[in-house]
Design a protein around this motif. Structure first.
Motif, PDB file in Angstrom:
ATOM      1  N   GLU A  60       0.838  -1.193   0.000  1.00 47.67           N
ATOM      2  CA  GLU A  60       0.000   0.000   0.000  1.00 47.67           C
ATOM      3  C   GLU A  60       0.881   1.255   0.000  1.00 47.67           C
ATOM      4  N   ALA A  61       1.910   1.209   0.821  1.00 44.48           N
ATOM      5  CA  ALA A  61       2.819   2.357   0.913  1.00 44.48           C
ATOM      6  C   ALA A  61       3.599   2.540  -0.386  1.00 44.48           C
ATOM      7  N   GLU A  62       3.951   1.431  -1.014  1.00 41.56           N
ATOM      8  CA  GLU A  62       4.672   1.528  -2.284  1.00 41.56           C
ATOM      9  C   GLU A  62       3.833   2.254  -3.337  1.00 41.56           C
ATOM     10  N   ILE A  63       2.584   1.851  -3.439  1.00 36.82           N
ATOM     11  CA  ILE A  63       1.694   2.489  -4.407  1.00 36.82           C
ATOM     12  C   ILE A  63       1.595   3.981  -4.110  1.00 36.82           C
ATOM     13  N   THR A  64       1.411   4.273  -2.835  1.00 33.90           N
ATOM     14  CA  THR A  64       1.259   5.656  -2.417  1.00 33.90           C
ATOM     15  C   THR A  64       2.476   6.500  -2.793  1.00 33.90           C
ATOM     16  N   GLN A  65       3.643   6.000  -2.477  1.00 32.97           N
ATOM     17  CA  GLN A  65       4.876   6.750  -2.770  1.00 32.97           C
ATOM     18  C   GLN A  65       5.047   6.967  -4.266  1.00 32.97           C
ATOM     19  N   MET A  66       4.923   5.849  -4.995  1.00 38.07           N
ATOM     20  CA  MET A  66       5.275   5.920  -6.409  1.00 38.07           C
ATOM     21  C   MET A  66       4.253   6.721  -7.206  1.00 38.07           C
ATOM     22  N   GLU A  67       2.974   6.491  -6.925  1.00 35.21           N
ATOM     23  CA  GLU A  67       1.960   7.202  -7.689  1.00 35.21           C
ATOM     24  C   GLU A  67       1.927   8.681  -7.303  1.00 35.21           C
ATOM     25  N   ALA A  68       2.294   8.957  -6.071  1.00 31.95           N
ATOM     26  CA  ALA A  68       2.366  10.373  -5.662  1.00 31.95           C
ATOM     27  C   ALA A  68       3.505  11.079  -6.395  1.00 31.95           C
ATOM     28  N   VAL A  69       4.642  10.431  -6.452  1.00 33.97           N
ATOM     29  CA  VAL A  69       5.805  11.092  -7.025  1.00 33.97           C
ATOM     30  C   VAL A  69       5.700  11.189  -8.545  1.00 33.97           C
ATOM     31  N   SER A  70       5.072  10.193  -9.166  1.00 33.58           N
ATOM     32  CA  SER A  70       5.015  10.184 -10.628  1.00 33.58           C
ATOM     33  C   SER A  70       3.748  10.849 -11.149  1.00 33.58           C
ATOM     34  N   GLY A  71       2.715  10.838 -10.331  1.00 33.06           N
ATOM     35  CA  GLY A  71       1.427  11.338 -10.800  1.00 33.06           C
ATOM     36  C   GLY A  71       0.762  10.379 -11.777  1.00 33.06           C
ATOM     37  N   LYS A  72       1.324   9.170 -11.905  1.00 28.70           N
ATOM     38  CA  LYS A  72       0.775   8.203 -12.855  1.00 28.70           C
ATOM     39  C   LYS A  72       0.214   7.000 -12.130  1.00 28.70           C
TER      40      LYS A  72
END
Length: 448
Positions: A234-246
């Motif tokens: 869950e945290a991985e998704i949050t970090q990555m999608e937040a930083v990439s916007g994708k």
RNA sequence: GGCAAGUUUACCGAGUGGCUAGGUGUGUGGCUGCAGACCAUAAUACGGGGGUUCAAGUCCCUCACUUGCCUCCA
């Protein structure tokens, strides 16, 4: 081909991002102790999945991270007096030895957290710059209120989670905010320099820093044990999608079920913890591998000596059949009508979310259908069957070659065997049976 | 309490509405001096209760139970 994804809780057609390329990431171990059979289960499953994808013609790049900096490692290091980096290297080495024994060899790159500090720090900095993360006196945290979709993988929402709030930790804005960077607490712990002072990364950030570096912002498949869904993935998704916007960061989320021992969760307090090393003292690696693949990767699996014995016997049956195929297979393709439906079932099953138990059943279907008519089959037909079994063996990562115990090759065994035959001819069965029993207890099998 | 996965014949374990899953074990017969191996053959199922349907293990509802996650965990 269909694959079940945890994110949608359903099977979906497998469509890659780039043609026949598959970028696969699986959470690796935290190297502070020897790997146990639960790790074995998970990594055998993903190894088999990779083998099958490659068989289907995909070019799979499989990365596993190695968490070599973490609280547990630091604690173990303090207990044992071994420096944490040395300790981590030692257990990483042992882990990879264990995997090699289990024929788990599909990982293309083991990515250590400590080898990716620049990427980790860079990702954290971008999260801060974009307003998703904040610094406090003891670390840097992701602020989950800034990311609406937190909880979409595990089906949780923030309000529910807050009901479990314990005593508030002073420096975080919200109890659910998770650490990206932990600032140094004492002098005797490993640290790396960063814009926020010396410290070390949080648990979740290494994976997204690594995958972003090698795969980019979005990739095909992410795997791991069921227990990692929350909070780790869950945290991985949050970090990555937040930083990439994708979105989505990953197309298919695959999670392996737990391995229990005699119906109970494996844990140190229950004293039912079995390491891979311990297991392999008593069992062939192939037996364990076949045991694992006899259950679907998402289902829980119950480990017991009895179940392992069943797998041993099942595998023996396949091997005996394989042994009877006294042909050599070349590079050509061969045809065999008796094989076709079973082969189809095998591949249909594998195409259906890697249903290995059903695929194995197809092999037995083939055996039952053809074992009595082998003499009537042409050489080419036998070659077709053998070629198929070779493929199946390679996909499953389990050898169908019998362990050769060849009495004829050993003069001493030959002599004993001859003496026994004479005894039997003279009806001295007590003696001949004694020889048979003793040979069997030494691991030799006699076929009269 | 929330979320999730389950409950299939002695055991393990597939089952995508209608056609034998498969394995292990067991019984019986064959082959054997005997046992094993091998061959043949047999038996035992879908947690309970409703519903939909010509037809349900398979869909819907409900109850019960099991396990896991919600804290580090493969």
């Amino acid at each position: 081909m269909e694959i079940y994804s945890t994110l949608t809780r359903s099977k979906e057609d497998f469509v890659t991002i780039n043609d026949n390329r598959v970028n696969l990431f699986v959470c690796g171990p935290t190297v502070y102790d020897d790997a146990h059979i639960g790790h074995g289960r998970t990594y055998i499953s993903f190894d088999t999945i990779k083998r099958y994808l490659e068989y289907k013609g995909y070019a799979v790049f499989y990365i596993q991270n190695v968490t070599d900096i973490d609280d547990k490692i630091i604690n173990r290091s303090k207990e044992s007096g071994i420096p944490s980096d040395e300790l981590a290297r030692k257990f990483e080495k042992r882990y990879r030895e264990d995997m090699a024994k289990l024929n788990v060899n599909g990982v293309n790159l083991f990515a250590r957290a400590t080898d990716h500090m620049p990427e980790i720090i860079d990702q954290i900095q971008r999260l801060i710059d974009k307003g998703f993360a904040y610094e406090t006196e003891d670390g840097v945290y992701f602020e989950i209120d800034t990311f609406d979709e937190f909880g979409k993988l595990s089906n949780r929402n923030v309000e529910e989670l807050e009901s479990h709030r314990e005593i508030a930790e002073t420096t975080k804005k919200n109890h659910q905010d998770f650490a990206l960077w932990k600032k140094r607490e004492g002098v005797d712990e490993p640290t790396w320099p960063s814009p926020w002072g010396d410290g070390r990364p949080g648990w979740h950030i290494e994976d997204t820093a690594i995958t972003e570096y090698y795969f980019g912002e979005q990739y095909d498949v992410h795997g791991g044990g069921l227990d990692l869904i929350f909070p780790h993935h869950e945290a991985e998704i949050t970090q990555m999608e937040a930083v990439s916007g994708k979105s989505p960061m990953v197309r298919y989320w695959l999670h392996t079920g737990f391995l229990n021992v005699n119906g109970e969760k494996m844990s140190k307090s229950l004293h039912n913890f079995i390491t891979i090393r311990e297991l392999l003292e008593s069992y062939e690696p192939d037996t364990f591998r076949f045991f694992v693949l006899s259950t679907h990767y998402r289902s829980p699996i119950d480990f017991s000596k009895d179940s392992l014995h069943q797998s041993e016997r099942s595998l023996e049956r396949i091997r005996k059949f394989y042994e009877q195929l006294d042909v050599e297979v070349g590079d050509e393709t061969y045809e065999c009508d008796a094989l076709a439906p079973h082969m189809k079932e095998f591949f249909d099953s594998m195409d259906d979310d890697f249903n290995t138990p059903k695929a194995i059943a197809a092999i037995f279907g083939l055996i039952n259908d053809t074992k009595n008519e082998l003499d009537d089959l042409s050489g080419e037909e036998k070659m077709a069957i053998k070629a198929f079994l070779d493929d199946a063996s390679h996909i499953l990562g389990v050898s169908f070659e019998s362990e050769e115990v060849n009495a004829g090759s050993d003069d001493l065994l030959n002599l004993i065997s001859e003496v026994r035959s004479e005894l039997r001819a003279n009806k001295q069965y007590d003696l001949s049976d004694k020889i048979r029993d003793n040979l069997q207890s030494l691991g030799y099998e006699i076929n009269d």
